[in-house]
Design an enzyme around this catalytic site. Structure first.
Site, PDB file in Angstrom:
ATOM      1  N   ASN A   1       0.854  -1.195   0.000  1.00  0.00           N
ATOM      2  CA  ASN A   1       0.000   0.000   0.000  1.00  0.00           C
ATOM      3  C   ASN A   1       0.888   1.242   0.000  1.00  0.00           C
ATOM      4  OD1 ASN A   1       0.510   0.850   2.871  1.00  0.00           O
ATOM      5  ND2 ASN A   1      -0.270  -1.218   3.190  1.00  0.00           N
TER       6      ASN A   1
ATOM      7  N   ASP B   1      -3.992  -6.717   5.267  1.00  0.00           N
ATOM      8  CA  ASP B   1      -4.944  -7.613   5.932  1.00  0.00           C
ATOM      9  C   ASP B   1      -4.897  -9.017   5.325  1.00  0.00           C
ATOM     10  OD1 ASP B   1      -5.975  -5.799   7.790  1.00  0.00           O
ATOM     11  OD2 ASP B   1      -7.211  -4.864   6.238  1.00  0.00           O
TER      12      ASP B   1
ATOM     13  N   LYS C   1       9.706 -16.783 -10.531  1.00  0.00           N
ATOM     14  CA  LYS C   1       8.872 -15.706 -11.074  1.00  0.00           C
ATOM     15  C   LYS C   1       7.700 -16.307 -11.866  1.00  0.00           C
ATOM     16  CE  LYS C   1       8.942 -11.739 -14.065  1.00  0.00           C
ATOM     17  NZ  LYS C   1       9.216 -11.563 -15.455  1.00  0.00           N
TER      18      LYS C   1
ATOM     19  N   PHE D   1      -4.357   2.684  15.040  1.00  0.00           N
ATOM     20  CA  PHE D   1      -4.819   3.642  14.033  1.00  0.00           C
ATOM     21  C   PHE D   1      -6.005   3.015  13.311  1.00  0.00           C
ATOM     22  CE2 PHE D   1      -2.039   7.357  13.085  1.00  0.00           C
ATOM     23  CZ  PHE D   1      -1.195   7.235  14.171  1.00  0.00           C
TER      24      PHE D   1
ATOM     25  N   LYS E   1     -13.271  -0.566  16.349  1.00  0.00           N
ATOM     26  CA  LYS E   1     -11.908  -1.123  16.528  1.00  0.00           C
ATOM     27  C   LYS E   1     -11.458  -0.977  17.974  1.00  0.00           C
ATOM     28  CE  LYS E   1     -10.258  -1.019  11.866  1.00  0.00           C
ATOM     29  NZ  LYS E   1     -10.131  -0.138  10.745  1.00  0.00           N
TER      30      LYS E   1
ATOM     31  N   LYS F   1     -10.911  -4.552  19.758  1.00  0.00           N
ATOM     32  CA  LYS F   1      -9.514  -4.934  20.022  1.00  0.00           C
ATOM     33  C   LYS F   1      -9.089  -4.544  21.432  1.00  0.00           C
ATOM     34  CE  LYS F   1      -8.159  -4.675  15.151  1.00  0.00           C
ATOM     35  NZ  LYS F   1      -7.105  -4.402  14.171  1.00  0.00           N
TER      36      LYS F   1
HETATM   37  O1  PMT Z   1       2.772   6.232   6.552  1.00  0.00           O
HETATM   38  P1  PMT Z   1       2.026   7.458   6.080  1.00  0.00           P
HETATM   39  O2  PMT Z   1       2.194   7.682   4.596  1.00  0.00           O
HETATM   40  O3  PMT Z   1       2.352   8.666   6.905  1.00  0.00           O
HETATM   41  O4  PMT Z   1       0.432   7.197   6.281  1.00  0.00           O
HETATM   42  C1  PMT Z   1      -0.099   7.113   7.560  1.00  0.00           C
HETATM   43  C2  PMT Z   1      -1.145   5.988   7.669  1.00  0.00           C
HETATM   44  C3  PMT Z   1      -2.381   6.369   6.869  1.00  0.00           C
HETATM   45  C4  PMT Z   1      -0.596   4.657   7.175  1.00  0.00           C
HETATM   46  C5  PMT Z   1      -1.446   5.814   9.205  1.00  0.00           C
HETATM   47  O5  PMT Z   1      -1.720   7.035   9.736  1.00  0.00           O
HETATM   48  C6  PMT Z   1      -2.578   4.839   9.441  1.00  0.00           C
HETATM   49  O6  PMT Z   1      -3.750   5.130   9.368  1.00  0.00           O
HETATM   50  N1  PMT Z   1      -2.156   3.594   9.777  1.00  0.00           N
HETATM   51  C7  PMT Z   1      -3.074   2.476   9.908  1.00  0.00           C
HETATM   52  C8  PMT Z   1      -3.480   1.977   8.560  1.00  0.00           C
HETATM   53  C9  PMT Z   1      -4.300   0.720   8.681  1.00  0.00           C
HETATM   54  O7  PMT Z   1      -3.808  -0.318   8.362  1.00  0.00           O
HETATM   55  O8  PMT Z   1      -5.488   0.896   9.198  1.00  0.00           O
HETATM   56  P2  PMT Z   1      -6.523  -0.334   9.483  1.00  0.00           P
HETATM   57  O9  PMT Z   1      -7.772   0.381   9.846  1.00  0.00           O
HETATM   58  O10 PMT Z   1      -6.546  -1.271   8.343  1.00  0.00           O
HETATM   59  O11 PMT Z   1      -5.882  -1.085  10.731  1.00  0.00           O
HETATM   60  C10 PMT Z   1      -6.246  -0.815  12.061  1.00  0.00           C
HETATM   61  C11 PMT Z   1      -5.081  -0.989  12.997  1.00  0.00           C
HETATM   62  O12 PMT Z   1      -4.717  -2.368  13.078  1.00  0.00           O
HETATM   63  C12 PMT Z   1      -3.839  -0.224  12.630  1.00  0.00           C
HETATM   64  O13 PMT Z   1      -3.282   0.292  13.827  1.00  0.00           O
HETATM   65  C13 PMT Z   1      -2.924  -1.280  12.014  1.00  0.00           C
HETATM   66  O14 PMT Z   1      -1.533  -0.985  12.250  1.00  0.00           O
HETATM   67  C14 PMT Z   1      -3.341  -2.530  12.785  1.00  0.00           C
HETATM   68  N2  PMT Z   1      -3.230  -3.782  12.034  1.00  0.00           N
HETATM   69  C15 PMT Z   1      -3.935  -3.985  10.891  1.00  0.00           C
HETATM   70  C16 PMT Z   1      -3.851  -5.197  10.235  1.00  0.00           C
HETATM   71  C17 PMT Z   1      -3.029  -6.207  10.759  1.00  0.00           C
HETATM   72  N3  PMT Z   1      -2.904  -7.377  10.145  1.00  0.00           N
HETATM   73  N4  PMT Z   1      -2.336  -5.987  11.883  1.00  0.00           N
HETATM   74  C18 PMT Z   1      -2.428  -4.814  12.533  1.00  0.00           C
HETATM   75  O15 PMT Z   1      -1.774  -4.622  13.575  1.00  0.00           O
END
Ligand code: PMT
Length: 405
Positions: free
Chosen positions: A213, A282, A292, A327, A341, A345
């Site tokens: 991403n 995810d 490849k 986040f 969330k 969580k």
């Molecule tokens: O890096 P930048 O360019 O500055 O951009 C910042 C950002 C947009 C990446 C950041 O601010 C942000 O929003 N990060 C979380 C992005 C995300 O994956 O959001 P989510 O809603 O899908 O996940 C929720 C939370 O679970 C996040 O804290 C993520 O780190 C965590 N997660 C998600 C999936 C996973 N398999 N494991 C996790 O720990």
């Protein structure tokens, strides 16, 4: 609170330069120690002697001038102050700040300083509204510079419109507000060991292709930088990033969600705060091809499987006293999804990014965040600001939660 706080006042060359005297007096009345630096052009509007008489200190215009008591004034001056106020700031000085040009004392001081910067622009309306100036102001905002927006009214040149220097009292109030914030934040994270994830994960399909991403790592690195400035020990577990991590943090690289999970679970043992700013995939390919993958000419179907949810796992297995902040990157029902969330969580707080807002989210210098905490009904939505400022707000919330625990 302001007694003895060290402020640098930069004065650049515009008709409003005389109002900088009032800014100086206002800061002094609050108790601040103010040192003044001027551009050569500013000296054509007000003499350095005026500021020397009022501040009781040498006014630096030119580092190289024989009467300058300090041969590297831009370094000593910039690194000994707690706030750098520039009033008035001309279009020229703003352009130089925005582009890192350091060809005189004032602009070198800007580059050499770690202190927060407050800029009060003043210029003719057409110059202010010119796309180049607007671009430069946007750049400064993104770099974390605070602006005191100019007033609208009749200008010295007879034009009516925006561009007039804001009232000196307003500039003083904005400066004192920053000093108040930084006083409260000084070393308030001393003793905390903060673990931050940053950047994107890469989930490989074969030796040359992956799913990923647009995360640059800026948000996570800003959190790390702010935490370091507030006295914390900081470790970053970073995926793929295009931004540069802050000096002073320990950086552990982990490219895939699985590697990031391993690194986080190892590092979290010794941490007191966990902040998950990384954009973790995810899903990952259910199988990685050893060689490849060849183009076949027909449609390709990929089977994906879920990755481990690192944040949920940290929260589930958390040791006593660990604060866990996630986040949430959302495109719809932002607060509702973030609240979900938080509860699901079992987090202490969630930082929601509304990805539909200009200047928010992935690969931007700025962000628009909403903070939700487990012990607060009302979310707090902050305006567009630099990622570093947003990081400080997140850390303010952590300090509050720590006190409440
Ligand atoms: O890096 P930048 O360019 O500055 O951009 C910042 C950002 C947009 C990446 C950041 O601010 C942000 O929003 N990060 C979380 C992005 C995300 O994956 O959001 P989510 O809603 O899908 O996940 C929720 C939370 O679970 C996040 O804290 C993520 O780190 C965590 N997660 C998600 C999936 C996973 N398999 N494991 C996790 O720990």
């Amino acid at each position: 609170m302001f007694a003895g706080r060290r402020v640098a006042l930069g004065v650049s060359g515009g008709i409003a330069a005389y109002k900088a005297v009032e800014v100086l007096r206002g800061l002094q009345r609050a108790g601040c120690e103010v040192r003044v630096g001027m551009t050569k052009r500013a000296c054509e509007f007000v003499t350095p002697l005026t500021f020397r008489a009022l501040s009781g200190a040498h006014v630096v215009v030119d580092d190289y001038a024989p009467d300058n008591p300090d041969p590297i004034a831009h370094i000593t001056f910039s690194q000994s102050v707690e706030l750098f106020v520039v009033a008035p700031a001309t279009a020229n000085v703003i352009a130089k700040f925005a582009n890192g040009v350091a060809d005189d004392f004032l602009t070198s001081t800007y580059l050499a300083s770690n202190a927060p910067v407050l800029v009060a622009p003043a210029m003719n309306t057409t110059m202010l509204l010119h796309p180049a100036t607007q671009r430069n102001l946007a750049r400064l905002r993104a770099d974390g510079v605070r602006l005191v927006e100019p007033d609208a009214g009749e200008m010295a040149c007879g034009t009516i419109g925006p561009g007039r220097l804001s009232e000196p009292q307003q500039i003083v109030t904005a400066a004192l507000e920053i000093l108040r914030e930084t006083a409260g934040r000084r070393d308030d994270l001393a003793g905390e060991r903060v673990l931050v994830t940053a950047g994107a994960t890469r989930e490989e399909l074969d030796p040359v292709r992956f799913i990923s991403n647009h995360s640059s790592g800026r948000m996570g690195f800003a959190v790390a930088e702010a935490a370091l400035a507030r006295g914390a020990e900081v470790t970053i577990v970073a995926g793929a990033t295009t931004a540069r991590p802050p000096a002073g943090a320990r950086v552990v690289r982990a490219l895939s969600a699985e590697e990031m999970r391993g690194a986080v679970m190892r590092e979290v043992e010794g941490s007191t705060v966990f902040i998950a700013a990384a954009a973790v995939a995810d899903y990952r390919p259910a199988a990685r091809a050893e060689e490849k993958m060849k183009k076949s000419g027909s449609a390709l179907t990929l089977t994906l499987e879920p990755t481990p949810d690192i944040l949920a796992e940290v929260s589930r297995s958390r040791h006593n006293g660990l604060l866990v902040v996630g986040f949430a990157a959302e495109t719809e029902r932002v607060v509702e999804n973030a609240r979900d969330k938080l509860t699901r969580k079992n987090l202490d707080a969630v930082v929601a990014n509304d990805l539909t807002q200009d200047g928010a989210g992935f690969d931007t210098e700025t962000n628009v965040i909403t903070l939700l905490a487990r012990d607060r009904e009302q979310p707090s939505t902050l305006p567009l600001m630099s990622k570093l400022d947003a990081a400080h707000h997140i850390l303010d919330e952590i300090v509050r939660l720590r006190k409440a625990k």
